[in-house]
Design a protein around this motif. Structure first.
Motif, PDB file in Angstrom:
ATOM      1  N   THR A  49      19.526  74.511  -1.175  1.00 51.69           N
ATOM      2  CA  THR A  49      18.541  74.720  -0.234  1.00 51.69           C
ATOM      3  C   THR A  49      17.327  73.565  -0.507  1.00 51.69           C
ATOM      4  O   THR A  49      17.110  72.904   0.818  1.00 51.69           O
ATOM      5  CB  THR A  49      17.756  75.935  -0.496  1.00 51.69           C
ATOM      6  OG1 THR A  49      18.966  76.958  -0.385  1.00 51.69           O
ATOM      7  CG2 THR A  49      16.849  76.363   0.557  1.00 51.69           C
ATOM      8  N   GLU A  52      18.194  70.260   1.465  1.00 54.19           N
ATOM      9  CA  GLU A  52      18.295  70.361   2.861  1.00 54.19           C
ATOM     10  C   GLU A  52      19.974  70.472   3.321  1.00 54.19           C
ATOM     11  O   GLU A  52      20.267  69.807   4.276  1.00 54.19           O
ATOM     12  CB  GLU A  52      17.655  69.144   3.551  1.00 54.19           C
ATOM     13  CG  GLU A  52      16.283  69.005   3.199  1.00 54.19           C
ATOM     14  CD  GLU A  52      15.726  67.649   3.533  1.00 54.19           C
ATOM     15  OE1 GLU A  52      15.563  67.361   4.810  1.00 54.19           O
ATOM     16  OE2 GLU A  52      15.519  66.740   2.738  1.00 54.19           O
ATOM     17  N   SER A  83      28.233  75.115   1.855  1.00 47.88           N
ATOM     18  CA  SER A  83      27.536  75.973   2.956  1.00 47.88           C
ATOM     19  C   SER A  83      28.492  75.741   3.936  1.00 47.88           C
ATOM     20  O   SER A  83      28.956  74.821   4.339  1.00 47.88           O
ATOM     21  CB  SER A  83      26.362  75.585   3.214  1.00 47.88           C
ATOM     22  OG  SER A  83      26.083  74.321   3.751  1.00 47.88           O
ATOM     23  N   TYR A 111      27.329  83.251   6.749  1.00 45.20           N
ATOM     24  CA  TYR A 111      25.927  83.782   7.301  1.00 45.20           C
ATOM     25  C   TYR A 111      25.558  83.847   8.816  1.00 45.20           C
ATOM     26  O   TYR A 111      24.447  83.884   9.490  1.00 45.20           O
ATOM     27  CB  TYR A 111      25.109  82.935   6.605  1.00 45.20           C
ATOM     28  CG  TYR A 111      25.239  81.447   6.839  1.00 45.20           C
ATOM     29  CD1 TYR A 111      24.807  80.706   8.102  1.00 45.20           C
ATOM     30  CD2 TYR A 111      25.784  80.788   5.684  1.00 45.20           C
ATOM     31  CE1 TYR A 111      25.041  79.177   8.149  1.00 45.20           C
ATOM     32  CE2 TYR A 111      26.047  79.317   5.889  1.00 45.20           C
ATOM     33  CZ  TYR A 111      25.464  78.545   7.191  1.00 45.20           C
ATOM     34  OH  TYR A 111      25.681  77.346   6.984  1.00 45.20           O
ATOM     35  N   THR A 143      17.327  82.773   3.378  1.00 44.92           N
ATOM     36  CA  THR A 143      18.054  81.589   4.349  1.00 44.92           C
ATOM     37  C   THR A 143      19.247  82.194   5.254  1.00 44.92           C
ATOM     38  O   THR A 143      19.665  81.806   6.287  1.00 44.92           O
ATOM     39  CB  THR A 143      18.325  80.454   3.723  1.00 44.92           C
ATOM     40  OG1 THR A 143      19.325  80.518   2.508  1.00 44.92           O
ATOM     41  CG2 THR A 143      16.926  79.890   3.088  1.00 44.92           C
ATOM     42  N   THR A 144      20.125  83.006   4.202  1.00 51.16           N
ATOM     43  CA  THR A 144      21.331  83.155   4.980  1.00 51.16           C
ATOM     44  C   THR A 144      21.267  84.615   5.501  1.00 51.16           C
ATOM     45  O   THR A 144      22.173  85.007   6.595  1.00 51.16           O
ATOM     46  CB  THR A 144      22.693  83.446   4.033  1.00 51.16           C
ATOM     47  OG1 THR A 144      21.997  84.466   2.766  1.00 51.16           O
ATOM     48  CG2 THR A 144      22.690  82.282   3.061  1.00 51.16           C
ATOM     49  N   LEU A 256       9.130  77.622   4.308  1.00 48.08           N
ATOM     50  CA  LEU A 256      10.062  77.019   3.182  1.00 48.08           C
ATOM     51  C   LEU A 256      10.294  75.776   3.758  1.00 48.08           C
ATOM     52  O   LEU A 256      10.311  74.572   2.874  1.00 48.08           O
ATOM     53  CB  LEU A 256      11.772  77.786   3.457  1.00 48.08           C
ATOM     54  CG  LEU A 256      12.710  77.251   2.652  1.00 48.08           C
ATOM     55  CD1 LEU A 256      12.237  77.256   0.966  1.00 48.08           C
ATOM     56  CD2 LEU A 256      13.955  78.103   2.730  1.00 48.08           C
ATOM     57  N   GLY A 257      10.552  75.350   5.054  1.00 45.16           N
ATOM     58  CA  GLY A 257      10.813  73.990   5.522  1.00 45.16           C
ATOM     59  C   GLY A 257       9.719  73.127   5.149  1.00 45.16           C
ATOM     60  O   GLY A 257       9.881  71.878   4.577  1.00 45.16           O
TER      61      GLY A 257
END
Length: 302
Positions: A49, A52, A83, A111, A143-144, A256-257
């Protein structure tokens, strides 16, 4: 089945160095790894994560793994994050990363479609059966959108390729139960991926931590783990306080970003990487970048 020595320690989820043309900055990879080696951490995670991972182009992913492995030169463990929502692609990616020298792979749940426990169990069992090396399950529902049930972990924990779990769910009760049920085994490691829960997790028997602040202060992160091994809980708490202070510089008041962009900006301030981001994330504006650097200077990073 060959097992690696039980993983543990501080495993730092590295930012991914990006040029202004969205290419991979290989020289910056070397600097990042050298910074981690100087801090004495026991591992790094690429394409997570913090790195990125879902936004890094496919053409850059394997070269990043290869360059990180070369820079580490066996002096710390390299974990690569896998991922995706296609089982066959995830298996192929994991196998390729292991062939490129990664010591282990971290794997996310699917996800896109909501998954029932039985479907998650089938997904991870298929991965574990097919991936030719150690696997760490990665739980990060923020995130998922998927929280991997502990009963699913219980069904998988004895699989010879399962090396552990990185749990980034911000739920202290879950972490306590995770460690009660699966902590202390000599064939399964528990890594805490939530900064605010790391000191608690180490007290409860976690084997390691995965702190994004380690991009800036790797030595402090490793000291926290070593203090826990010595059962010096005052030192663990002091380290947690220092890590939280540094993390607040790039996390407080940000999504988060945005926090990842601010973290990369701080790594740029230290001369490690450029501040560029992979779309859709944007770098912090120059005036904010300068303010971040000034705030970081007020912390003792030795």
């Amino acid at each position: 089945m060959i097992r690696i020595k039980k993983p543990g320690g501080a495993v730092v989820p590295l930012v991914t160095p990006c040029r202004d043309d969205r290419g991979l900055d290989l020289e910056a990879v070397d600097r990042l790894v050298a910074h981690q080696l100087a801090g004495g951490v026991e591992g790094v995670l690429v394409l997570g994560t913090t790195g990125e991972g879902p936004s890094v182009p496919q053409a850059l992913r394997r070269p990043l793994v290869e360059r990180t492995v070369a820079a580490a030169a066996g002096r710390l463990r390299v974990y690569s994050n896998v991922s995706g929502t296609c089982l066959d692609d995830a298996i192929a990616t994991a196998g390729g990363d292991l062939a490129a020298g990664a010591d282990a792979v971290a794997v996310l749940p699917p996800y896109y479609y909501p998954s029932r426990p039985g479907e998650l169990l089938g997904w991870f069992r298929a991965l574990l059966d097919a991936i030719p090396g150690p696997v760490v399950i990665y739980n990060i529902p923020a995130t998922t959108g998927v929280s991997i049930p502990l009963d699913v972990i219980g069904e998988l924990v004895d699989h010879p390729r399962l090396a552990g779990i990185k749990d980034s769910e911000n739920d202290p009760e879950r972490h306590a139960e995770l460690l009660r049920r699966f902590g202390g085994r000599d064939d399964f490691s528990v890594f805490v991926g939530v900064g605010a829960l790391m000191a608690q997790g180490l007290r409860q028997g976690a084997d390691g931590i995965v702190p994004s602040s380690g991009n800036l202060i790797p030595g402090e992160c490793q000291r926290q783990v070593e203090a826990a091994r010595d059962e010096d809980w005052a030192a663990v708490d002091a380290s947690a306080t220092r890590q939280a202070g540094v993390a607040a510089i790039y996390q407080k008041g940000r999504t988060l970003g945005q926090s990842l962009a601010a973290l990369k900006g701080l790594a740029h301030h230290l001369g490690l990487v450029s501040p560029h981001m992979f779309p859709p994330l944007l770098p912090v504006p120059p005036d904010e970048l300068a303010a971040l650097g000034d705030e970081l200077e007020r912390h003792d990073l030795r």
